[in-house]
Design a protein around this motif. Structure first.
Motif: not given
Length: 468
Positions: A389-391, A417-424, A427-441, A443-446
């Motif tokens: 699920f988190n591979n 998958i959910l984890l790679s979506w949060g990673y993108n 950290f990725s340029s396409g995601g604009g390095q939005n650490y707050a949004l990734a943290s929310a993701i 929590l949803i994954i948890f």
């Protein structure tokens, strides 16, 4: 006076109350460590104000010194705690690598923390500044891209009182943060005079991290059809399909290779164990080359059979098939080994009795092998589902979440998958390095992982077994 009366009273070795007492000891140690951390943090702030060039690692020195000074004091107040000081390393590691990341993730999920709002000085908006003789008034020469100093500093209040301005010397080597008392035109009055060692040449604003409430979660669920739900569905399908395929392949091969009448079975075991022995990074890169649409050996072999080249990694559907096949290659040796180990615990007398009764080999597998393997395989399958699920590794190494799919977010592509979506997103340029949004993701994954795990445990009867 008896001998026992002359001997000093022994200190209590354990806190009262059994398991509850142990938790009390852990709580006392945690409070002791927290108090030392607060003292060290406070002292480091005072030193930073007095000596801006002080090294950051001083906070660790202050914490250790405070801890050494507090331990005897706490030992006098709670005599039995001295016998539990050996737990300090475990508590420190638990706090540093488990509790702190969880606290930071939850905190950032409700902020605007990203590459811009990082809590650091805005180097791009630096402007020339001068300092008054009393070292309390900073005058800005200009305010880039702003009509006033208040707008330039992004003050939270009209007077800018309590906000922060960042000052630099001519070399701009060490930024110094100063608290603002008020703003009048281009002049910024500080709450306290600056140290005499700082010669102010430039100033800039602070890109503050501010709280945004549920805005990040609203953004995620606002574009759920383009990111959250497709990624979640594929994550569940990927984890479930991987567990089923690997379990079936490992079960069949394990049963076949456990047959003592099979010649060369040790050779077969060794060869089939190799995919698990080779590092996954190397194996996946090998599969990337094999699945190359133009030059890969898989398509070249299919071409000899008259089959058109398949876009294994270039088409959303075929990319998902490729991931399942590669994960099968990586995962079946573990299931095969687990099956062989579990079969070794089954008494051979059961098979001999079944043979005497006329049961065929397949009937023995159905009536003896599979039922007895259920208890061993249930925790393996549940842990395998949670792992896949988190591979993140297989997704990142094989497809990097791609290929892109129309109507989807750039950070949530066809095989993410959910984890790679949060990673993108983080950290990725396409995601604009939005650490707050990734943290929310995160929590949803948890919560999704927790809910699915509870359903799996209940379906497998784990809770009933625990009650017994």
């Amino acid at each position: 006076m008896t001998v026992s009366q002359r001997l000093p009273a022994r200190r209590s070795v354990t806190p009262p109350g059994g398991a509850a007492g142990v938790m009390l000891a852990v709580l006392v140690l945690a409070l002791l460590l927290g108090g030392a951390a607060l003292i060290g943090w406070g002292l480091s702030l005072l030193v930073a104000q007095a000596v801006p060039t002080a090294p950051p690692y001083l906070i660790l020195v202050f914490i250790v010194v405070a801890l050494l000074l507090l331990m005897p004091v706490v030992g006098r107040l709670v005599p039995w705690i001295a016998n539990w000081y050996y737990l300090f390393p475990a508590i420190v590691f638990l706090a540093a690598f488990t509790i702190l990341p969880i606290v930071l993730t939850v905190n950032y999920a409700f902020t605007n923390y990203n590459a811009v709002n990082s809590g650091n000085p805005d180097s791009a908006a630096r402007t020339a500044a001068t300092l008054s003789a009393d070292r309390r008034v900073v005058t800005l020469q200009e305010t880039p891209e702003a009509a006033s100093v208040r707008e330039y500093l992004r003050c939270r209040a009209e007077s800018c009182a309590g906000d922060t301005i960042v000052l630099f010397d001519e070399e701009a080597s060490v930024p110094v943060r100063a608290r603002i008392a008020s703003v009048n035109g281009d002049a910024v009055t500080l709450a306290a005079p600056l140290p005499g060692t700082l010669e102010v040449a430039n100033a800039t604003r602070l890109n503050r991290i501010s709280r945004v409430g549920l805005a990040n979660f609203q953004e995620i669920f606002g574009k759920a059809s383009r990111a959250l739900w497709p990624v979640f569905i594929w994550t569940v399908v990927f984890a479930f399909a991987t567990v089923v395929l690997n379990a079936v392949a490992g079960l069949i091969l394990g049963i076949l290779l456990y047959n003592k009448r099979l010649k060369g079975r040790n050779v077969y075991r060794t060869l089939l164990f190799l995919p698990w022995a080779i590092p996954a990074v190397i194996s996946v890169q090998m599969w990337v080359a094999l699945f190359n649409q133009q030059f890969g050996i898989v398509n070249k072999t299919l071409g000899l059979l008259g089959i058109t080249a398949i876009p294994w990694l270039g088409d959303p559907l075929w990319a998902k098939v490729s991931i399942l096949l590669v994960n099968l290659w990586l995962g079946f040796p573990y299931m095969m080994t687990a099956t062989i180990s579990a079969l070794a615990t089954i008494n051979d007398d059961l098979y001999e009795a079944a043979s005497i009764d006329g049961a065929s080999r397949w009937q023995q597998v159905q009536a003896i092998t599979l039922p007895l393997l259920r208890a061993s395989f249930t925790p393996i399958l549940l842990s395998g589902f949670a792992f896949n699920f988190n591979n993140f590794g297989i997704i990142y190494l094989l497809t990097k979440g791609g290929p892109a799919q129309e109507g989807r977010e750039a950070t949530a592509q066809s095989t993410d998958i959910l984890l790679s979506w949060g990673y993108n997103t983080a950290f990725s340029s396409g995601g604009g390095q939005n650490y707050a949004l990734a943290s929310a993701i995160a929590l949803i994954i948890f919560f999704l992982t927790l809910a699915i795990s509870l359903v799996n445990f209940r379906a497998a009867g784990v809770f009933e077994e625990a009650r017994k």
